[in-house]
Design a protein around this motif. Structure first.
Motif, short mmCIF file in Angstrom:
data_model
loop_
_atom_site.label_atom_id
_atom_site.label_comp_id
_atom_site.label_asym_id
_atom_site.label_seq_id
_atom_site.Cartn_x
_atom_site.Cartn_y
_atom_site.Cartn_z
N SER A 99 45.08 48.08 47.41
CA SER A 99 43.69 47.92 47.86
C SER A 99 43.36 49.06 48.82
O SER A 99 43.76 49.04 49.99
CB SER A 99 43.50 46.57 48.56
OG SER A 99 42.20 46.49 49.11
N ALA A 100 42.65 50.07 48.30
CA ALA A 100 42.33 51.24 49.12
C ALA A 100 41.50 50.84 50.34
O ALA A 100 41.70 51.36 51.44
CB ALA A 100 41.59 52.28 48.28
N SER A 101 40.58 49.88 50.17
CA SER A 101 39.72 49.48 51.28
C SER A 101 40.51 48.77 52.38
O SER A 101 40.07 48.73 53.53
CB SER A 101 38.59 48.59 50.78
OG SER A 101 39.10 47.37 50.26
N GLN B 76 29.96 36.65 43.00
CA GLN B 76 29.33 37.75 43.72
C GLN B 76 30.31 38.90 43.85
O GLN B 76 31.52 38.73 43.67
CB GLN B 76 28.83 37.30 45.09
CG GLN B 76 29.92 37.00 46.11
CD GLN B 76 29.33 36.55 47.43
OE1 GLN B 76 28.49 35.66 47.48
NE2 GLN B 76 29.76 37.16 48.53
N GLY B 77 29.78 40.09 44.17
CA GLY B 77 30.64 41.26 44.31
C GLY B 77 29.81 42.51 44.44
O GLY B 77 28.57 42.46 44.56
N LEU B 78 30.49 43.66 44.45
CA LEU B 78 29.80 44.93 44.46
C LEU B 78 29.05 45.11 43.14
O LEU B 78 29.33 44.44 42.15
CB LEU B 78 30.80 46.07 44.66
CG LEU B 78 31.71 46.00 45.90
CD1 LEU B 78 32.68 47.16 45.91
CD2 LEU B 78 30.88 45.99 47.18
N VAL C 57 35.01 40.66 55.89
CA VAL C 57 36.14 40.86 54.98
C VAL C 57 37.48 40.46 55.58
O VAL C 57 38.49 40.47 54.86
CB VAL C 57 36.21 42.33 54.51
CG1 VAL C 57 35.03 42.65 53.63
CG2 VAL C 57 36.27 43.29 55.70
N ASP C 58 37.54 40.11 56.84
CA ASP C 58 38.84 39.81 57.44
C ASP C 58 38.90 38.44 58.11
O ASP C 58 39.64 38.24 59.06
CB ASP C 58 39.22 40.90 58.45
CG ASP C 58 39.60 42.19 57.77
OD1 ASP C 58 40.10 42.14 56.64
OD2 ASP C 58 39.39 43.26 58.36
N GLN D 1 36.50 43.29 45.42
CA GLN D 1 37.14 44.26 46.32
C GLN D 1 37.32 43.68 47.71
O GLN D 1 38.36 43.87 48.35
CB GLN D 1 36.28 45.53 46.38
CG GLN D 1 36.86 46.60 47.30
CD GLN D 1 36.05 47.87 47.28
OE1 GLN D 1 35.77 48.43 46.23
NE2 GLN D 1 35.64 48.33 48.46
N SER D 2 36.31 42.94 48.20
CA SER D 2 36.42 42.36 49.54
C SER D 2 37.53 41.31 49.58
O SER D 2 38.24 41.18 50.59
CB SER D 2 35.09 41.72 49.95
OG SER D 2 34.71 40.70 49.04
N GLN D 3 37.71 40.56 48.50
CA GLN D 3 38.78 39.55 48.46
C GLN D 3 40.15 40.21 48.41
O GLN D 3 41.10 39.73 49.05
CB GLN D 3 38.58 38.65 47.24
CG GLN D 3 37.35 37.76 47.31
CD GLN D 3 37.09 37.03 46.00
OE1 GLN D 3 37.22 37.61 44.92
NE2 GLN D 3 36.73 35.76 46.10
#
Length: 723
Positions: free
Chosen positions: A104-106, A142-144, A175-176, A276-278
């Motif tokens: 996960s790059a993010s 939901q998502g990007l 996100v955290d 991506q956030s998950q």
């Protein structure tokens, strides 16, 4: 004084590179860093120089400085050793394996919020077919923008158009946020004496904190999940992390439900369907040690667990644990190696263990715990073979009379039935009755499969789609196209014709493409909204429906075709697993296996319940042939967009094969799938004795050869697919 650090970058084309570490930075082996590479900056991990030799030593004065060090826990030594072992054993670039750990790059960045999108429920006045498809598939997810476009199988422009039309809205997401902690004392189950003994042994292995590979061998419905949950509970009580690997993404949601019932909260999930956030939130929680239990697909195996205490591989016999592209590893075997490096127990849970696993038990290298009976009043189903030659279905039908009769009886009793056929779509082949033209994929050596529900012909290898034409493209005859053979959709049509009152559901990867869809199916089954399920291998694993009492295997011979090394074993496992869906509650179950060869050893073993004799015969046949687990195979796959380049490179590899005692090289020959995704393919097969270090032989052999840049040469160690 400046220091230097050897860094493995996320670039599979490069080996490790040395960088200067300036005074403001502190690094150690495992530190995640940002390093310059030409005009770019790439993430990488600091490695011990002695374990990752560099091709060329560079003087201190020529080293570029690191651009930064991420504020994250370093990758632990056990994970670094696993990355080295996986790269060495499967002949992969270490950076390609490392990429799975930094998945996960993010997650590498600091805490923040991001903007995601979700449907508002508003339907815009201008509703094109693509917009309608997008809104249907997105549902409550939901998502990007790009994630929603992928989910809906539309362009990003369609999603942005829906945002402008007010059908999709932006939402800010933290996100955290921390994950809830599972409670090992929430709802402990009532275990039978056999289950309790097995659970106590597993919990004891967790508490000892030693490497211990354990096969949990229990018949379908014996309660293996409840048993290994007690080992998970022991790990939670000690504050250590657990990883549970599942073979299919569709199983994740039902598993989360069972886990929450036992521990009060769901575990952290890791699979390809996450936003991506998950992914970012899960990765950081795993790396920090906050995520005490993670359940995921095979890629979860390489995540940077802070304090791993237990690994469980559920349905450990499943072939989907073998990665077929990129790094071609087998998650079951790599899980055992991670357990060895972490000094923790690894539980392999299965009702039909692989011959390789059984052999490890026979050699005393794995411990075996058995659960020979079903839990509570449930009993194993009665199994009967239906001879399709003696009592064939009526012309144009696929279900034998006795199976049809049993389906009708089940409907009258209000009980559920399952029809299993491991073939998606309506028909595997479409041809012209006038000239015999067959519809083939332009990119692959494969027939186009008709999917009548969505009115498309589709290649199941590359995804190529086309609309069914009104006339034959070869002879131009109209209304001449005919479907050959059955898929699940065709069986569903037959069920609708025979039992128009029955509520049927088709369950394949086309209809259960996400964990949410799987959860919806489970809820409908448990709510009694489905009478007959028609499904592929997706329904053979892990599901527990007490009111499902009848299983019909439509074509038991299908898996025995093709001459695969594991064809008989795989057919036995698959049919035994799907048969195990019947009679899991108080109501007894029945299973009918339709076959043209009722005397085949696989069918006889299933009907008699004599699995041990079947496995003994299969194991002896492997021993005589020197096949795994008594010998070793490695596939070499050569591919190119140009046929002549693929053939010439394969011949070069074949004629330069080393002369090594007790090692044979077969081929080259065109692969059964001679073209895949527009690339021509040739295969060679290496067969060697078990003790030979075949990886070093292949590494030296191929390392001394050169071939055109457009040619790809992949090595598949311990192959499961020979296509």
């Amino acid at each position: 004084m400046n220091k230097r650090a050897r860094v493995l970058l996320l670039n599979a084309a490069l080996g490790p590179l040395d960088y200067r570490v300036d005074r403001e930075h502190e690094v150690e082996p495992g530190s995640i860093v940002l390093a310059p590479l030409g005009p770019r900056q790439l993430a990488g991990v600091v490695w011990e120089p002695e374990r990752m030799p560099s091709d060329a030593e560079v003087g201190d004065n020529r080293l570029r400085p690191l651009a930064g060090v991420y504020d994250l826990p370093p990758l632990g030594a056990p994970l670094r050793r696993l990355i080295e072992w996986t790269a060495d054993y499967y002949l992969a670039a270490p950076a390609a394996v490392l990429r799975m750990a930094l998945a996960s790059a993010s997650a590498l960045d600091g805490s923040r919020t991001i903007i995601e999108y979700r449907a508002t429920g508003h339907v815009p006045p201008r509703l094109t077919p693509q917009r309608a498809q997008a809104l249907e598939r997105i549902g409550e997810r939901q998502g990007l923008v790009r994630e929603l476009a992928t989910i809906a199988d539309v362009s990003e422009g369609v999603i942005r158009g829906l945002v402008k039309a007010g059908a999709i809205e932006a939402v800010e997401v933290r996100v955290d946020d921390p994950f809830p902690v599972p409670d090992p004392a929430h709802a402990p189950p009532e275990l039978s004496l056999e289950q309790h003994a097995a659970a106590a042994a597993l919990a004891d292995a967790v508490e000892k904190r030693e490497f211990a590979p354990i096969l949990l061998d229990g018949v379908t419905g014996s309660g293996k999940t409840e048993v290994y949950f007690e080992a998970v509970a022991a790990a939670i009580r000690s504050g250590r992390q657990t990883l549970v690997l599942l073979p299919e993404i569709a199983l994740t949601e039902p598993f989360l439900k069972r886990f929450a019932a036992r521990f009060g909260h769901v575990p952290v999930a890791w699979h390809s369907d996450l936003r991506q956030s998950q992914r970012r939130r899960a990765w950081r929680a795993i790396a920090s040690g906050e995520a005490l239990v993670t359940v995921g697909a095979r890629s979860a195996l390489f995540l940077p667990y802070r304090d791993l205490g237990l690994i469980v591989v559920d349905e450990a016999h499943e072939t989907s644990f073998k990665q077929e592209d990129g790094v071609m590893y087998h998650a079951r075997d790599v899980a055992v190696m991670r357990g060895a490096f972490e000094h923790i127990p690894v539980i392999l849970a299965s009702a039909t263990p692989a011959i390789e696993t059984r052999q490890m038990v026979a050699q005393g290298r794995y411990r075996e715990l058995k659960l020979p009976g079903r839990y509570g009043p449930a009993t194993m189903p009665d199994i009967e073979a239906l001879d399709l030659i003696a009592t064939p279905p009526p012309r144009g039908r696929w279900l034998a009379p006795k199976l049809v009769e049993a389906l009708g009886q089940n409907l009258e009793k209000g009980e559920q039935s399952l029809l299993f056929l491991n073939r998606r779509g309506y028909a595997p082949l479409t041809l012209c009755r006038a000239c015999g033209h067959r519809f083939q994929c332009p990119n692959c050596t494969a027939w186009m499969v008709e999917h009548r529900l969505v009115r498309r012909l589709q290649c199941h290898h590359c995804g190529h789609l086309m609309l069914p034409p009104a006339e034959c493209p070869e002879c131009k005859a109209e209304d001449s196209l005919v479907a050959c053979g059955p898929g699940v959709e065709r069986i569903a049509d037959e069920v609708a014709l025979l039992f128009p009152q029955a509520r049927a559901a088709i369950v394949t990867s086309d209809t259960l493409w996400s964990p949410a869809k799987a959860a919806e199916f489970v809820n409908r089954m448990e709510g009694g909204e489905i009478d007959i399920v028609i499904g592929t291998q997706l329904v053979t694993k892990g599901y527990h429906f007490p009111n499902l009492t009848l299983v019909g295997v439509v074509d038991a011979d299908l898996g025995l075709q093709g001459g695969d090394l594991r064809a008989a074993e795989r057919s036995f496992q698959q049919i035994a697993q799907v048969a195990g869906r019947a009679g899991r509650g108080v109501k007894p179950g029945r299973v009918f296996i339709q076959t043209h060869e009722p005397g085949a050893p696989v069918i006889q073993a299933l009907v008699s319940g004599d699995a041990e004799s079947f496995y003994a015969a299969e194991t002896e046949a492997r021993r005589m042939a020197g096949a795994p687990p008594f010998g070793r195979y490695a596939g070499i796959i050569v591919s190119s967009e140009k046929l002549e380049e693929a053939v010439e490179t394969a011949r070069l590899i074949g004629r330069t094969a080393p002369n090594v005692e007790e090692m044979q090289v077969y081929g080259p020959a065109p692969a059964p799938l001679a073209m895949l995704r527009g690339r021509h393919r040739q295969r060679l097969l290496v067969h060697a004795r078990r003790a030979l270090d075949v990886q070093n032989v292949i590494r030296d052999w191929l390392g001394g050869l050169e071939w055109p840049r457009n040619v790809r040469v992949a090595v598949d160690v311990d192959p499961y697919s020979f296509l």
